[in-house]
Design a protein around this motif. Structure first.
Motif, PDB file in Angstrom:
ATOM      1  N   GLU A   1      47.620  48.831  28.895  1.00  0.00           N
ATOM      2  CA  GLU A   1      48.675  47.726  27.850  1.00  0.00           C
ATOM      3  C   GLU A   1      48.437  47.939  26.842  1.00  0.00           C
ATOM      4  O   GLU A   1      47.782  48.843  25.834  1.00  0.00           O
ATOM      5  CB  GLU A   1      48.211  46.593  28.088  1.00  0.00           C
ATOM      6  N   ARG A   2      49.303  48.108  25.810  1.00  0.00           N
ATOM      7  CA  ARG A   2      50.104  48.762  24.258  1.00  0.00           C
ATOM      8  C   ARG A   2      49.632  47.278  23.344  1.00  0.00           C
ATOM      9  O   ARG A   2      49.112  46.458  22.621  1.00  0.00           O
ATOM     10  CB  ARG A   2      50.863  48.387  24.102  1.00  0.00           C
ATOM     11  N   VAL A   3      47.907  47.826  22.280  1.00  0.00           N
ATOM     12  CA  VAL A   3      47.182  46.935  21.679  1.00  0.00           C
ATOM     13  C   VAL A   3      47.384  47.294  20.320  1.00  0.00           C
ATOM     14  O   VAL A   3      47.062  48.951  20.012  1.00  0.00           O
ATOM     15  CB  VAL A   3      46.084  47.125  22.232  1.00  0.00           C
ATOM     16  N   ILE A   4      47.591  46.208  19.544  1.00  0.00           N
ATOM     17  CA  ILE A   4      46.939  46.735  17.830  1.00  0.00           C
ATOM     18  C   ILE A   4      46.407  45.844  17.493  1.00  0.00           C
ATOM     19  O   ILE A   4      45.899  44.825  18.054  1.00  0.00           O
ATOM     20  CB  ILE A   4      48.503  45.825  17.191  1.00  0.00           C
ATOM     21  N   LEU A   5      45.705  46.751  16.765  1.00  0.00           N
ATOM     22  CA  LEU A   5      43.792  46.372  16.619  1.00  0.00           C
ATOM     23  C   LEU A   5      44.041  45.700  14.726  1.00  0.00           C
ATOM     24  O   LEU A   5      44.720  46.583  14.184  1.00  0.00           O
ATOM     25  CB  LEU A   5      43.242  47.153  16.565  1.00  0.00           C
TER      26      LEU A   5
END
Length: 181
Positions: A118-122
């Motif tokens: 999954e593509r995640v932004i922190l």
């Protein structure tokens, strides 16, 4: 980002000298959060590079990262995942220990919060020494996340945290920077 926006955002952030200890200037974003226009502009600027792209989840670091991350996830039509201090999540968790200035702490995430690839932004409010953000990055990667970027309102470049994340191959976005501590 234009210089006027940077100036406006900096003006919306309260600086508190000698907190939490002498010689440190604490950068308080609660004043920015309380200013509807500044809050909206900050979220819009953090969202802008990812609008129209695929972001599956936004992971926010406790506690101010929850506020920003929730707003960013909403605008991107993404899910939100809280990264919390040890013992705060009610279901099965994955945990990582990390160093703080005065010792060690732990953060955790639910085992089912992130799917493989999954593509995640922190997201968090500020990047300083990078200890928390680096640990969060390691935790997310351990769960199989593809970290698209780490986003912050404030960078304190003299403390080197953003560089540590970049050295891990993470794109770092911050809206304003303040020299010193």
């Amino acid at each position: 980002m234009d210089q006027r926006l940077i100036t406006d955002l900096k003006a919306a952030i309260r600086s508190i000298p000698d907190y939490p200890k002498p010689g440190v200037v604490f950068r308080d974003i609660t004043t920015l959060l309380g200013d509807a226009r500044a809050f909206r502009r900050a979220v819009d600027e953090l969202v802008h590079p990812f609008a129209g792209g695929r972001v599956d989840k936004v992971a926010g670091i406790e506690a101010r990262g929850f506020i920003l991350g929730g707003a960013i996830a909403h605008q991107l039509s993404s899910g939100f995942v809280p990264i919390r201090k040890k013992g705060k999540l009610p279901h099965e968790t994955v945990r990582i220990a990390y160093s703080l200035e005065y010792g060690v702490d732990e953060m955790e995430i639910h085992t089912d919060a992130i799917g493989q690839g999954e593509r995640v932004i922190l997201v968090d409010d500020l990047i300083a020494t990078g200890g928390t953000a680096v640990a969060a990055t390691q935790l997310l990667r351990q769960m199989g996340a593809n970290i698209v970027a780490a986003c912050f309102i404030i960078d304190l470049p003299d403390l080197g945290g953003a560089k540590k994340l970049r050295d891990l191959g993470v794109e770092v976005r911050s809206l304003v920077s303040f020299e010193g501590h």
